[in-house]
Design a protein around this motif. Sequence first.
Motif, short mmCIF file in Angstrom:
data_model
loop_
_atom_site.label_atom_id
_atom_site.label_comp_id
_atom_site.label_asym_id
_atom_site.label_seq_id
_atom_site.Cartn_x
_atom_site.Cartn_y
_atom_site.Cartn_z
N LEU A 39 40.43 39.31 35.59
CA LEU A 39 41.31 40.46 35.78
C LEU A 39 41.64 40.63 37.26
O LEU A 39 42.77 40.95 37.61
N TYR A 40 40.66 40.44 38.12
CA TYR A 40 40.92 40.53 39.56
C TYR A 40 41.96 39.50 39.97
O TYR A 40 42.95 39.82 40.64
N ARG A 41 41.76 38.24 39.55
CA ARG A 41 42.70 37.18 39.92
C ARG A 41 44.10 37.46 39.36
O ARG A 41 45.11 37.22 40.04
N LEU A 82 31.10 39.76 42.59
CA LEU A 82 32.44 39.62 42.03
C LEU A 82 33.50 39.60 43.13
O LEU A 82 33.29 40.18 44.20
N PRO A 83 34.66 38.96 42.87
CA PRO A 83 35.77 39.09 43.83
C PRO A 83 36.22 40.55 43.84
O PRO A 83 36.43 41.17 42.80
N GLU A 117 32.98 37.22 33.65
CA GLU A 117 34.16 36.36 33.69
C GLU A 117 35.44 37.15 33.46
O GLU A 117 36.47 36.86 34.05
N THR A 118 35.37 38.17 32.60
CA THR A 118 36.54 39.01 32.37
C THR A 118 36.93 39.75 33.64
O THR A 118 38.10 39.81 34.00
N PRO A 163 38.54 44.99 22.41
CA PRO A 163 38.25 44.03 23.47
C PRO A 163 39.22 42.86 23.45
O PRO A 163 39.89 42.58 22.46
N GLY A 164 39.28 42.17 24.57
CA GLY A 164 40.14 41.00 24.68
C GLY A 164 40.84 40.97 26.01
O GLY A 164 41.49 41.94 26.41
N LEU A 165 40.71 39.86 26.70
CA LEU A 165 41.27 39.74 28.05
C LEU A 165 42.78 39.97 28.06
O LEU A 165 43.30 40.66 28.95
N GLU A 166 43.49 39.42 27.08
CA GLU A 166 44.95 39.56 27.08
C GLU A 166 45.37 41.01 26.88
O GLU A 166 46.36 41.47 27.46
#
Length: 200
Positions: free
Chosen positions: A119-121, A151-152, A114-115, A75-78
């Motif tokens: 990711l969308y943005r 969500l967007p 939030e992830t 896991p991890g956004l980056e």
Amino acid sequence: EPLRFRDMGLYGGWTEYWFSDDCLFNFFIAQATIPGEEDAGWHGKTGSSDWNEWLRRARKQGKRVIADVSWEWGPGLESYKRGIDRFLSHVDVEQLYAITLGEEQYYWGGRDLETLKELYRYVKSKYDVPVWQWYTPGESVTAPGFGWENLPADGWGIDQYAMRGEKWEPLLRGYVVHQKPVFQIVWAAPLCSSFDWHRS
């Protein structure tokens, strides 16, 4: 316009059947699995070298491709961003109809809201490609903005395999209100014993 038979598609790994004269479907949801630090593969295969060839063949036949971009690392956004970058830097984005940020998200996918928003943005800031969100199935699921987070998204994917018609129709109406494309995956694998498909 009313939906026709050819408005249906297939979901899975690349296969020659999709390009055969026997295949009447006009879009594919193709699995784009990113395992660790390797390039994107599909359905257990690694390497993205064939993706552009597949995409060009699909476009030549007038078929649309939605890439279901999924990841198989910690896991991890980056790390998610790096994986998406690896995939989108290897394919001709202009040949894609859209991508999804994984499949069956939120509860089963273990990725928080939030992830998915970030990711969308992130994708929209770097790439000119529609980004769809794909919520997980379940009896308690409601449409975005009607109990579940809105969500967007440029489109939506759902796969309510076991939800009966009296619940499914109001759910789909909730998605349609947003005036965005939506696809519903239908369970069509009777030999797969992991799901009680007789109930649906």
